[in-house]
Design an enzyme around this catalytic site. Structure first.
Site, short mmCIF file in Angstrom:
data_model
loop_
_atom_site.label_atom_id
_atom_site.label_comp_id
_atom_site.label_asym_id
_atom_site.label_seq_id
_atom_site.Cartn_x
_atom_site.Cartn_y
_atom_site.Cartn_z
CD GLU A 27 -12.13 -5.48 -0.27
OE1 GLU A 27 -13.11 -4.19 -0.06
OE2 GLU A 27 -10.86 -5.50 0.33
CE LYS A 161 -7.94 1.17 4.22
NZ LYS A 161 -8.87 1.79 3.65
N1 PSU Z 1 -6.84 -1.05 0.51
C1 PSU Z 1 -7.40 -0.96 -0.91
N2 PSU Z 1 -8.18 -0.57 -1.05
C2 PSU Z 1 -8.95 -0.76 -0.56
C3 PSU Z 1 -9.39 -1.60 0.56
C4 PSU Z 1 -8.42 -1.75 1.69
O1 PSU Z 1 -6.05 -0.72 -1.03
O2 PSU Z 1 -10.55 0.16 -1.11
C5 PSU Z 1 -11.35 -1.38 1.77
C6 PSU Z 1 -11.56 -3.05 1.77
O3 PSU Z 1 -12.80 -3.01 2.12
C7 PSU Z 1 -10.76 -2.71 2.95
C8 PSU Z 1 -11.71 -0.93 3.24
O4 PSU Z 1 -11.75 -3.59 4.21
O5 PSU Z 1 -11.00 -0.74 2.62
C9 PSU Z 1 -11.39 -0.42 4.67
O6 PSU Z 1 -12.59 1.05 4.55
P1 PSU Z 1 -11.87 1.53 5.99
O7 PSU Z 1 -10.25 2.20 6.24
O8 PSU Z 1 -12.83 2.68 5.93
O9 PSU Z 1 -12.56 0.98 7.37
#
Ligand code: PSU
Ligand code: MN
Length: 304
Positions: A27, A161
């Site tokens: 990604e 996360k």
């Molecule tokens: N985990 C991390 N850093 C990030 C992300 C995930 O440690 O930047 C990013 C990834 O691109 C993941 C996104 O797909 O956050 C998910 O965001 P949201 O919770 O807004 O769906």
């Protein structure tokens, strides 16, 4: 230049797919400043792509550049990603190309859609999105989870996360029918921490991962497979103080009224500050470690 279902493939990726060589999709949000602070983000991109290439696969970063959906970017485009401030999830892809946005950093959900469209079976990231604490009021549940249920791609990550509601995240993955496998571990990794105490099915080699993926496809099941790879021991953050730091930072985010896509950058920054920068090398180490596992799995697809 080859295009598959509106996705523009780099020459490297196009050649690798034509010759049935291993490809690992990555990604781009994690490499933008939304994912990691400068200059660590450049370091992360360099370490992930070189780990993949040194181990004999082609690294295919997903992104939106000049309104085009991309799988594989050139080094001259790295700066675009590193400086990008626009997060593009799967639902944003059609608009991003309709509007011809200059640069969009793709999340896991967008990347899984792009990878599957091009026929790439292995995708690697740091951590997936999931169910946020306070979901009952906010409804904040990442599109990544639905994307895992919709796209036939193996997703390698160090868990979700760490500040998410991991228990509910696991429940939703179960409801969506996504197999969750532990890479030489029997519990879901928690990003900076190896053990979340949430049980998952252990696998000890790439062969089993590929078998699980193929068995799901053979049944006509529409989903991918999530593989959780624990951060290497020597890079793990102290579990106790990290969990309590996360609790405090979450409370702070709530106090400031930060929600939705703003939560990730806020917490990652707070963590970097409170661990005196220790969380950043840990993040790079787990990304590189995931990339290594991803190559093994991508190569295994070529074996059968
Ligand atoms: N985990 C991390 N850093 C990030 C992300 C995930 O440690 O930047 C990013 C990834 O691109 C993941 C996104 O797909 O956050 C998910 O965001 P949201 O919770 O807004 O769906
Ligand atoms: Mn969200």
């Amino acid at each position: 230049m080859e295009r598959v279902r509106n996705v523009r493939l780099s020459d490297d990726v196009s050649r690798a797919l034509a010759e049935d060589k291993p490809v690992v999709a990555l990604e781009s949000t994690v490499f933008s400043t939304l994912g990691l602070p400068k200059p660590a983000n450049a370091d992360a991109l360099e370490r992930c792509t070189s780990t993949i290439e040194e181990n004999g696969a082609v690294a295919a970063v997903t992104a939106v550049i000049d309104g085009e959906l991309r799988l594989g970017i050139t080094e001259s485009e790295w700066g675009d990603i590193l400086n990008c401030k626009t997060k593009v999830a799967s639902r944003d892809l059609p608009f991003a190309s309709a509007e011809g946005i200059r640069v969009g950093a793709t999340t896991v959900s967008a990347s899984l859609a792009i990878a599957e469209a091009a026929g790439v079976k292995v995708f690697c990231t740091g951590g997936i999105g999931g169910v946020h604490h306070g979901y009952q009021e906010t409804g904040d549940l990442s599109a990544d989870l639905y994307a895992l249920a919709r796209h036939r791609v193996v997703c390698i990550s160090a868990g979700a996360k760490v500040f998410l509601d991991l228990r509910r995240t696991m429940e939703v993955l179960e409801s969506l029918g996504v197999p969750v496998l532990g890479w030489k571990t029997d519990n879901f990794p928690a990003f900076y921490i190896r053990n979340s105490k949430l049980p998952i099915t252990q696998v000890n080699n790439a062969e089993t991962v590929v078998k699980v993926f193929r068995n799901a496809s053979a049944l006509g099941l529409p989903q991918g497979v999530l593989v959780g790879v624990p951060i290497p021991k020597e890079h793990q953050l102290d579990p106790e103080s990290t969990w309590s730091l996360i609790d405090d930072t979450l409370a702070e985010a709530k106090k400031f009224g930060i929600s939705g896509p703003g939560v990730t950058p806020f917490i990652l920054e707070a963590l970097a500050k409170s661990t005196k920068g220790e969380s950043v090398p840990a993040n790079l180490a787990l990304l590189e470690n995931n990339a290594r596992a991803a190559v093994e799995i991508a190569k295994q697809f070529q074996q059968e």
